[in-house]
Design a protein around this motif. Structure first.
Motif, PDB file in Angstrom:
ATOM      1  N   VAL A 125       0.842  -1.200   0.000  1.00 45.66           N
ATOM      2  CA  VAL A 125       0.000   0.000   0.000  1.00 45.66           C
ATOM      3  C   VAL A 125       0.877   1.250   0.000  1.00 45.66           C
ATOM      4  N   GLY A 126       1.913   1.255   0.826  1.00 49.26           N
ATOM      5  CA  GLY A 126       2.793   2.418   0.937  1.00 49.26           C
ATOM      6  C   GLY A 126       3.573   2.729  -0.328  1.00 49.26           C
ATOM      7  N   LEU A 127       3.782   1.734  -1.187  1.00 49.54           N
ATOM      8  CA  LEU A 127       4.530   1.958  -2.431  1.00 49.54           C
ATOM      9  C   LEU A 127       3.772   2.838  -3.428  1.00 49.54           C
TER      10      LEU A 127
ATOM     11  N   VAL B  65      -3.545   0.414  -7.236  1.00 52.42           N
ATOM     12  CA  VAL B  65      -4.706  -0.405  -6.887  1.00 52.42           C
ATOM     13  C   VAL B  65      -4.476  -1.866  -7.276  1.00 52.42           C
ATOM     14  N   THR B  66      -3.900  -2.080  -8.451  1.00 50.48           N
ATOM     15  CA  THR B  66      -3.647  -3.455  -8.900  1.00 50.48           C
ATOM     16  C   THR B  66      -2.681  -4.171  -7.971  1.00 50.48           C
ATOM     17  N   SER B  67      -1.585  -3.506  -7.603  1.00 50.20           N
ATOM     18  CA  SER B  67      -0.594  -4.153  -6.740  1.00 50.20           C
ATOM     19  C   SER B  67      -1.155  -4.436  -5.360  1.00 50.20           C
TER      20      SER B  67
ATOM     21  N   MET C 221      -3.207  -8.341  -1.513  1.00 51.05           N
ATOM     22  CA  MET C 221      -4.232  -8.651  -0.521  1.00 51.05           C
ATOM     23  C   MET C 221      -4.993  -9.904  -0.900  1.00 51.05           C
ATOM     24  N   GLY C 222      -5.274 -10.044  -2.200  1.00 54.18           N
ATOM     25  CA  GLY C 222      -5.967 -11.239  -2.641  1.00 54.18           C
ATOM     26  C   GLY C 222      -5.159 -12.494  -2.397  1.00 54.18           C
TER      27      GLY C 222
ATOM     28  N   PRO D  74      -2.318  -9.984 -14.613  1.00 46.88           N
ATOM     29  CA  PRO D  74      -2.311  -8.515 -14.675  1.00 46.88           C
ATOM     30  C   PRO D  74      -0.983  -7.897 -15.097  1.00 46.88           C
ATOM     31  N   ILE D  75       0.140  -8.594 -14.864  1.00 52.38           N
ATOM     32  CA  ILE D  75       1.433  -8.009 -15.231  1.00 52.38           C
ATOM     33  C   ILE D  75       1.493  -7.735 -16.728  1.00 52.38           C
TER      34      ILE D  75
END
Length: 474
Positions: A55-57, A234-236, A241-242, A360-361
């Protein structure tokens, strides 16, 4: 086929194998050096710190991976340094903010049951900023063509040194280790590794400082930064998290003991993903370059061939686990065989996901990061909600089924989207058809394209367009 697909990633494969072994030993070692409650708390807290660091990234690790490859091919290190400095500044500010926010659950739940109820477990928040920095270094190393920098420290050395120092403490004091001591050791090791890698980055950049925040004041507004970084961010976050929220859900809803058993099964199942994860190390910047050069057919051949090779390898691993999964779980302890059914569910889910490619990558590296964001958010929000209900009803096996289905849905949707938008097939289908045609029509002469075969002595940054070659969409 294996030679063509992994020629540029054999070193990454070796490091991934080493990292998988070390990760397995990490889980086994601390399962034996800690009681089951502390073990479950440690794994849950490290997962919590990993999610928080992502999240912090603010998605800056993906922005570096997307923006730098073409510049790195020209070896324009001052320009690379200027771009990375901006990205690094945002990542540091975001990580510090997340660290402060991550303290709130410990304050709110102080004195209650659960992993957030013990104040000493708050040492886990110290991991957030170092984890963010080492991930930024890893992304920059990938764009500069260094597999060593991309993998060795965060995948191998970090966990190995934690095991080593933890064993020293366990031997010295002779009692089960508390989770907070292991978290402090992990933080200190990360700081040392980050400093060492910064020296290596400067060596790769021929003496230029490419990992620093020393840059002239930027005119970029916060809104513009968040807008351009948002899809990557958001994707990362959703992806991490998933892939880890199942452990947190089980720890909270069922308890640390169940989380410990589930963690053992998930660690073994995740070993099956290292085939495609290995391929993505050199492939991500390569795909970005090929897409910028409009070489879609080559992306299809490379990614589809890798998916087929990984699928065959994972299929063999799943068959092996079906026969000897109990033995693998017993490495954590005799009681861990209770997680056999969870292990098989996760392994079968990983097998199906592997067929549909790198997910997604591929969208992030081909300019479809907003589509990747929408797909990942929708599938994983639905998956998390289903996981909570399934865990409440069926326990750990329900969490495993829901998590596996969410992962499969993400891979299927992303593969379908990129095929529809760009004609690029990242699934194993194209490579499988080519293999079948080659097998059934052996002896007939067929044209072969050499454009997508990287030279054995080159790196991904040395791949150049072939004169006269024309791109055709698959």
């Amino acid at each position: 086929m294996f030679s063509n697909v992994f020629r540029q990633s054999w070193l990454a494969l070796a490091y991934r194998c080493s990292g998988a072994v070390v990760s397995f030993l990490f889980g086994v070692s601390f399962a034996r050096m800690m009681n089951i409650e502390e073990y479950g708390a440690l794994m849950s807290l490290m997962t919590f710190a990993l999610v928080a660091s992502t999240v912090g990234l603010v998605g800056q690790q993906f922005r570096v991976l997307r923006e730098i490859p073409s510049i790195a091919a020209r070896k324009n290190y001052p320009e690379i340094g200027a771009i990375v400095a901006k990205r690094l500044r945002v990542a540091c500010l975001g990580s510090v903010a997340v660290t402060v926010i991550a303290l709130l659950p410990f304050v709110a739940a102080h004195g209650r049951n659960g992993i957030f109820g013990s104040w000493q477990y708050a040492t886990s928040v110290l991991l957030i900023l170092p984890l963010s920095l080492i991930e930024m270094q890893s992304s920059l190393g990938r764009t500069l063509g260094s597999v060593n920098l991309a993998l060795v420290s965060k995948d191998v050395l970090w966990r190995f040194l934690i095991i080593l120092l933890g064993a020293v403490l366990f031997t010295t004091y002779g009692h089960p280790l508390p989770a907070q001591d292991v978290l402090l050791i992990a933080t200190a090791i990360l700081v040392v590794l980050i400093a060492a890698q910064n020296i290596y980055l400067r060596h790769l950049a021929e003496g230029c400082k490419v990992f620093t925040m020393a840059v002239r004041r930027s005119n970029d507004r916060l809104g513009e930064v968040l807008s351009t970084s948002g899809p990557f961010w958001v994707t990362s976050v959703t992806s991490i998290m998933g892939g880890t929220v199942d452990l947190v859900v089980i720890s909270v809803m069922v308890g640390p003991e169940a989380a410990g058993y589930y963690y053992a099964a998930s660690r073994i199942a995740l070993l099956l993903d290292f085939f495609l994860a290995t391929f993505c190390i050199p492939a991500a910047p390569l795909i970005a370059r090929l897409f910028d050069e409009n070489r879609h057919a080559e992306i299809t051949r490379i990614t589809s061939g890798a998916s087929l090779g990984a699928f065959v390898a994972v299929l063999g691993c799943v068959a092996t686990l079906a026969l000897g999964g109990d033995l693998a779980l017993m490495a954590f302890g005799e009681t861990f065989t209770r997680a056999y059914s969870v292990l098989m569910v996760l392994a079968i889910g990983m097998l199906v996901s592997t067929y549909f490619g790198i997910g997604p990558i591929a969208l992030n590296m081909t300019g479809h990061q907003r589509a990747a964001m929408h797909i990942v958010v929708i599938t994983w929000v639905a998956g998390i909600l289903a996981m909570i209900g399934a865990t409440w009803t069926f326990g750990t096996i329900g969490a495993a089924v829901a998590g596996s289905c969410a992962g499969i849905a993400t891979r299927v949707w992303t593969a379908a989207y990129i095929y529809s938008a760009e004609g690029i097939d990242i699934t194993a289908t194209t490579a499988l058809r080519a293999l079948v045609r080659r097998t059934t029509s052996r002896g007939t002469s067929e044209p072969h394209s050499e454009a997508i075969r990287p030279e054995a002595s080159g790196t991904i940054l040395d791949l150049q367009p072939v004169r006269g070659s024309r791109d055709t969409r698959t």
